[in-house]
Each structure stands twice: as C-alpha cells, then as structure tokens.
Design a protein around this motif. Sequence first.
Motif, PDB file in Angstrom:
ATOM      1  N   GLY A   1       1.277  -1.211  -0.100  1.00  0.00           N
ATOM      2  CA  GLY A   1      -0.118  -0.174   0.094  1.00  0.00           C
ATOM      3  C   GLY A   1       0.881   1.271  -0.026  1.00  0.00           C
ATOM      4  O   GLY A   1       0.539   2.314  -0.060  1.00  0.00           O
ATOM      5  N   VAL A   2       2.217   1.545  -0.062  1.00  0.00           N
ATOM      6  CA  VAL A   2       2.858   2.181  -0.589  1.00  0.00           C
ATOM      7  C   VAL A   2       3.592   2.588  -1.351  1.00  0.00           C
ATOM      8  O   VAL A   2       4.301   1.754  -2.082  1.00  0.00           O
ATOM      9  N   ALA A   3       3.407   3.319  -2.132  1.00  0.00           N
ATOM     10  CA  ALA A   3       3.794   4.664  -4.196  1.00  0.00           C
ATOM     11  C   ALA A   3       4.491   4.479  -3.019  1.00  0.00           C
ATOM     12  O   ALA A   3       4.871   5.384  -2.267  1.00  0.00           O
ATOM     13  N   LYS A   4       5.668   4.647  -4.473  1.00  0.00           N
ATOM     14  CA  LYS A   4       7.583   4.626  -4.476  1.00  0.00           C
ATOM     15  C   LYS A   4       7.577   5.799  -4.238  1.00  0.00           C
ATOM     16  O   LYS A   4       8.551   6.712  -3.574  1.00  0.00           O
ATOM     17  N   ASP A   5       6.673   7.155  -4.479  1.00  0.00           N
ATOM     18  CA  ASP A   5       6.712   8.046  -4.931  1.00  0.00           C
ATOM     19  C   ASP A   5       6.520   9.524  -3.727  1.00  0.00           C
ATOM     20  O   ASP A   5       7.168   9.904  -2.803  1.00  0.00           O
TER      21      ASP A   5
END
Length: 134
Positions: free
Chosen positions: A41-45
């Motif tokens: 659930g963590v976007a890379k940006d």
Amino acid sequence: MPTRPSVPAAPADRIRIKRIYRAARISDGRRILVDRLWPRGVAKDRARLFSWERDIAPSDALRRWFHAHPDLWQDFVTRYRAELAARDDLVAALAGQARDGVVTLLYAAKDEDHNNAVVLQDCLRRRLDGVPTT
C-alpha cells in the motif's frame, strides 16, 4: 527552499527508526527502507526514500521464521545480529551515512518495539559509539 534538518552532535543520536506508513518529514534526513519486501500500500513516490537497502534486511528464511515465532524475540535478535556481522560492509556504509547527518531507518512491521529496524538501529549506534556489536 527546504532547510536541512538540525544534526545531533552525537553520531549515535542521528540514527532514527520510523514506520514507513508515517508521513515523511524534513527532520527524517535520509530515509532508508530496511525491509526485504516492499511495504503493501505504499506508493514509491510517497515513500520519499533516499535508498532501499533490502540486502541489510533479515534473510528471507529469518524473516519467515520470525513471522511464525514472534514470541522468540531474543532468538531473532541473536540470529539477525549474526547476519549483520556477515554483512559488515553494508553496516559500515549505513554508519558512514549517519556520521554525515540524520538517517531514518524505515520498516513496515506493525510491532514498533520488535522488528529488524530496532536491532539494526542498536547495531549502528554501537558501531558509531565504538562498542563491539557481537
């Protein structure tokens, strides 16, 4: 223009830990993910990482073992410290970054007191203070 975070005088105080799900702050300094797997659930940006050091994370076998035996915390600490001793070049590189400024070790585990970042932080602090880590 963003300001540089204030740097604690003692190098050991420059190593912090934080769940990756918490918001990034300028005071985090260099944000380094120390998990082998990318957090769900963590976007890379959104992660705003300086780097992802998956090779300093516990081995896949140790990670799976601890997941199955969370009550064996001290055994995990002992095993992970042995793995870190075998990866001294990676530990030295992270310690070097802490000599230059604040480093925040990011992890995804729900347990904020019993996870690999806690062990790694202690290992790095001891190294910077000149205390044997084994």
